[in-house]
Every structure is written in structure tokens, then in C-alpha cells.
Write a protein that holds these residues in place. Structure first.
Motif, PDB file in Angstrom:
ATOM      1  N   ILE A   1      21.404 -53.616  22.127  1.00 33.87           N
ATOM      2  CA  ILE A   1      22.865 -53.628  22.251  1.00 33.87           C
ATOM      3  C   ILE A   1      23.486 -54.414  21.095  1.00 33.87           C
ATOM      4  O   ILE A   1      24.501 -54.005  20.518  1.00 33.87           O
ATOM      5  CB  ILE A   1      23.283 -54.231  23.604  1.00 33.87           C
ATOM      6  N   PHE A   2      22.868 -55.538  20.744  1.00 34.52           N
ATOM      7  CA  PHE A   2      23.353 -56.334  19.609  1.00 34.52           C
ATOM      8  C   PHE A   2      23.331 -55.523  18.320  1.00 34.52           C
ATOM      9  O   PHE A   2      24.284 -55.539  17.537  1.00 34.52           O
ATOM     10  CB  PHE A   2      22.490 -57.587  19.457  1.00 34.52           C
TER      11      PHE A   2
ATOM     12  N   ALA B   1      13.213 -49.361  27.765  1.00 38.71           N
ATOM     13  CA  ALA B   1      13.414 -48.794  29.108  1.00 38.71           C
ATOM     14  C   ALA B   1      12.149 -48.121  29.620  1.00 38.71           C
ATOM     15  O   ALA B   1      11.804 -48.219  30.807  1.00 38.71           O
ATOM     16  CB  ALA B   1      14.571 -47.793  29.075  1.00 38.71           C
ATOM     17  N   LEU B   2      11.427 -47.448  28.726  1.00 33.60           N
ATOM     18  CA  LEU B   2      10.183 -46.786  29.121  1.00 33.60           C
ATOM     19  C   LEU B   2       9.132 -47.803  29.530  1.00 33.60           C
ATOM     20  O   LEU B   2       8.376 -47.592  30.496  1.00 33.60           O
ATOM     21  CB  LEU B   2       9.667 -45.921  27.967  1.00 33.60           C
ATOM     22  N   LEU B   3       9.070 -48.927  28.821  1.00 31.57           N
ATOM     23  CA  LEU B   3       8.138 -49.999  29.179  1.00 31.57           C
ATOM     24  C   LEU B   3       8.464 -50.546  30.561  1.00 31.57           C
ATOM     25  O   LEU B   3       7.562 -50.797  31.377  1.00 31.57           O
ATOM     26  CB  LEU B   3       8.216 -51.110  28.131  1.00 31.57           C
ATOM     27  N   TRP B   4       9.743 -50.731  30.846  1.00 35.51           N
ATOM     28  CA  TRP B   4      10.162 -51.225  32.163  1.00 35.51           C
ATOM     29  C   TRP B   4       9.741 -50.248  33.255  1.00 35.51           C
ATOM     30  O   TRP B   4       9.195 -50.648  34.286  1.00 35.51           O
ATOM     31  CB  TRP B   4      11.681 -51.403  32.177  1.00 35.51           C
TER      32      TRP B   4
ATOM     33  N   TYR C   1      14.818 -58.632  26.715  1.00 31.09           N
ATOM     34  CA  TYR C   1      15.015 -58.987  25.312  1.00 31.09           C
ATOM     35  C   TYR C   1      15.306 -57.748  24.470  1.00 31.09           C
ATOM     36  O   TYR C   1      16.217 -57.743  23.635  1.00 31.09           O
ATOM     37  CB  TYR C   1      13.780 -59.713  24.779  1.00 31.09           C
ATOM     38  N   ARG C   2      14.537 -56.691  24.696  1.00 29.92           N
ATOM     39  CA  ARG C   2      14.732 -55.463  23.927  1.00 29.92           C
ATOM     40  C   ARG C   2      16.105 -54.849  24.194  1.00 29.92           C
ATOM     41  O   ARG C   2      16.764 -54.364  23.272  1.00 29.92           O
ATOM     42  CB  ARG C   2      13.626 -54.453  24.235  1.00 29.92           C
ATOM     43  N   LEU C   3      16.528 -54.859  25.442  1.00 26.82           N
ATOM     44  CA  LEU C   3      17.834 -54.303  25.765  1.00 26.82           C
ATOM     45  C   LEU C   3      18.952 -55.113  25.108  1.00 26.82           C
ATOM     46  O   LEU C   3      19.900 -54.541  24.550  1.00 26.82           O
ATOM     47  CB  LEU C   3      18.027 -54.255  27.281  1.00 26.82           C
TER      48      LEU C   3
END
Length: 270
Positions: A257-258, A125-128, A251-253
């Protein structure tokens, strides 16, 4: 190890070392989710050396120019390449210091699926946020000592699995106003001394242990990780301005979650 495990783990190392998705997290997950045994210290050293060879091959001209300028600086010569070389050195110090101090703590408490899931989500989220709010006004040639130290401190945070060394350093550079290309380039140059130091440390551990080693698997891992990392660097830089960080954030999100689902609903030893 068998050849399937060798190729998969080497590909994971090569493809994720320089993408903002965390190689350490991906290398931990096969053993957590698939029950694979630890790949061994020799293999770990080998794939790190493979990625080191890849980044040094790709940036060989930059490295040559920086080395010449670095040693020339001792004679009073000043240049952009020399300044960047010094800043790479300064930016590496926090990661080395904190890595030495906190390595055992991270190994003991930081390698659970829950920690990886949390850092994957938070730093994704920080990267986004850093990417969509970037100013993109500074090329790498305008980097200052303060910028280098800030990015270096961010790199030290990547000791926590799931953070991503390239992800957090690119995030910091974007927040400081660098272009995507400048942020990625400095992140990759910073990776050279860090990977070299980590590989040297693990090599010392390897020499101090008398364990049987499947050297053919190690050599195969070196080759696969080097070739995949070289391709990864090339296409990442080529597509960076077109795609931005959004694909990696998504992808990270999804991965985070996975992993939370695995942690809470699948009987895995986390």
C-alpha cells in the motif's frame, strides 16, 4: 558508496533473503526512493555470497548428510537424505532455466515500483491464504518428486521482483500440505544452488568488466549480510510455529500500500 549505504544494503540483503518479504524488492527500493546510486556488481556478488555462507553454515550438518547420500546414490544406496538432495536439484532446474531465458526481460520491465507493489500485495495475500488453510500433515521426509517440481516452478516465479523466493516456495509447500518447518527448511535448502548460480553468473559478469571497486565496502557487505542472514534464519525457524506467516503478510500488505502511494502521489522515477 559510503559505510552507511554499505551497512544498510547488506542488512537488507541478509534480513530479507530468507524472510518471505522479497530481498530483491528491498534492494531496489533505496535507489528508487532515496536516490542512491547502484551499489555495483562487486557489492551485489559479495552480499549474495554472504547470505550463501550463512545458510550453508546453519544447515552444514544437513548439507553434509545430503552430499554423502547424494554420491552414495550413484552406487545404488537409497536414503531419505539422498532423495531430498536429488529433489533439491530437480527443484532448482526451473529457476535456472527461466532465469537464463527471462533475466533481461525482468531487468527491463520488472523493476518498477508499481510491479513491486503489485507482486508484494498479490503474493502476500496468497501466502496468508496458504498459511490459514494449511493441513500440516507432511514432514519434509515425505516429499515426492512431484512436490519438488511444483515448488521449483513456484521458485521460478520469484524472478519477478517483489514476489519473494522464500515466500513463494513456502507458500507452495504449505499448499502441498507440508508443515511450516518442513516448508521453510526445504525453501532454505533450495536457496543454496540458486544463490550459488546467481553469484557465479554475476561473478562472471564482474570479471568481464573493468570497473573500479571499493573492496573494503564489499568485504564489509559480505560480513554484515552473512551475520544478519545467519541470525535471521535462526530466529525465523525458532519463531515460525509460534507466529506463523501473519506478521510477514501484514508487513507485505503495508509495504504494498505504501508503494502504491509512492507511485501515484510522489514524483519518483518509477
Amino acid at each position: 558508496m559510503d559505510w552507511v549505504q554499505t551497512v544498510v544494503l547488506a542488512l537488507i540483503q541478509g534480513l530479507t533473503e530468507f524472510l518471505p518479504v522479497s530481498s530483491s524488492a528491498h534492494l531496489i527500493l533505496p535507489s528508487q526512493l532515496l536516490g542512491w546510486e547502484d551499489q555495483g556488481l562487486a557489492f551485489d556478488v559479495g552480499v549474495h555470497m554472504g547470505t550463501l555462507a550463512a545458510v550453508m553454515t546453519y544447515f552444514r550438518q544437513d548439507i553434509a548428510n545430503m552430499l554423502v547420500a547424494f554420491f552414495a546414490s550413484f552406487k545404488g544406496s537409497k536414503s531419505v537424505d539422498g532423495r531430498i538432495a536429488w529433489f533439491v536439484v530437480f527443484a532448482t532446474i526451473p529457476a535456472l532455466v527461466f532465469g537464463f531465458m527471462l533475466n533481461d526481460i525482468v531487468d527491463q520491465y520488472g523493476r518498477s515500483i508499481l510491479v513491486i507493489a503489485a507482486t508484494t500485495l498479490i503474493f502476500g495475500a496468497l501466502l496468508w491464504w496458504a498459511d490459514i488453510s494449511r493441513k500440516e500433515v507432511k514432514p519434509l521426509e515425505e516429499i515426492t518428486l512431484r512436490d519438488a517440481i511444483t515448488i521449483g516452478l513456484a521458485q521460478a516465479v520469484a524472478l519477478i521482483p517483489g514476489t519473494s523466493r522464500s515466500g513463494i516456495t513456502i507458500t507452495a509447500a504449505l499448499m502441498l500440505g507440508f508443515t511450516r518447518q518442513a516448508a521453510a527448511r526445504f525453501s532454505f535448502l533450495m536457496s543454496i544452488p540458486v544463490i550459488l548460480a546467481a553469484g557465479s553468473y554475476k561473478s562472471l559478469e564482474l570479471f568481464q568488466t573493468a570497473t573500479a571497486t571499493q573492496w573494503e565496502m564489499v568485504i564489509g557487505g559480505v560480513i554484515v549480510s552473512a551475520l544478519s542472514a545467519l541470525a535471521c534464519i535462526h530466529y525465523f525457524l525458532k519463531l515460525l510455529d509460534r507466529t506463523g506467516m501473519l506478521p510477514f503478510v501484514i508487513y507485505r500488505l503495508c509495504l504494498g500500500i505504501f508503494l502504491l502511494g509512492v507511485y501515484f502521489y510522489v514524483p519518483v522515477n518509477a
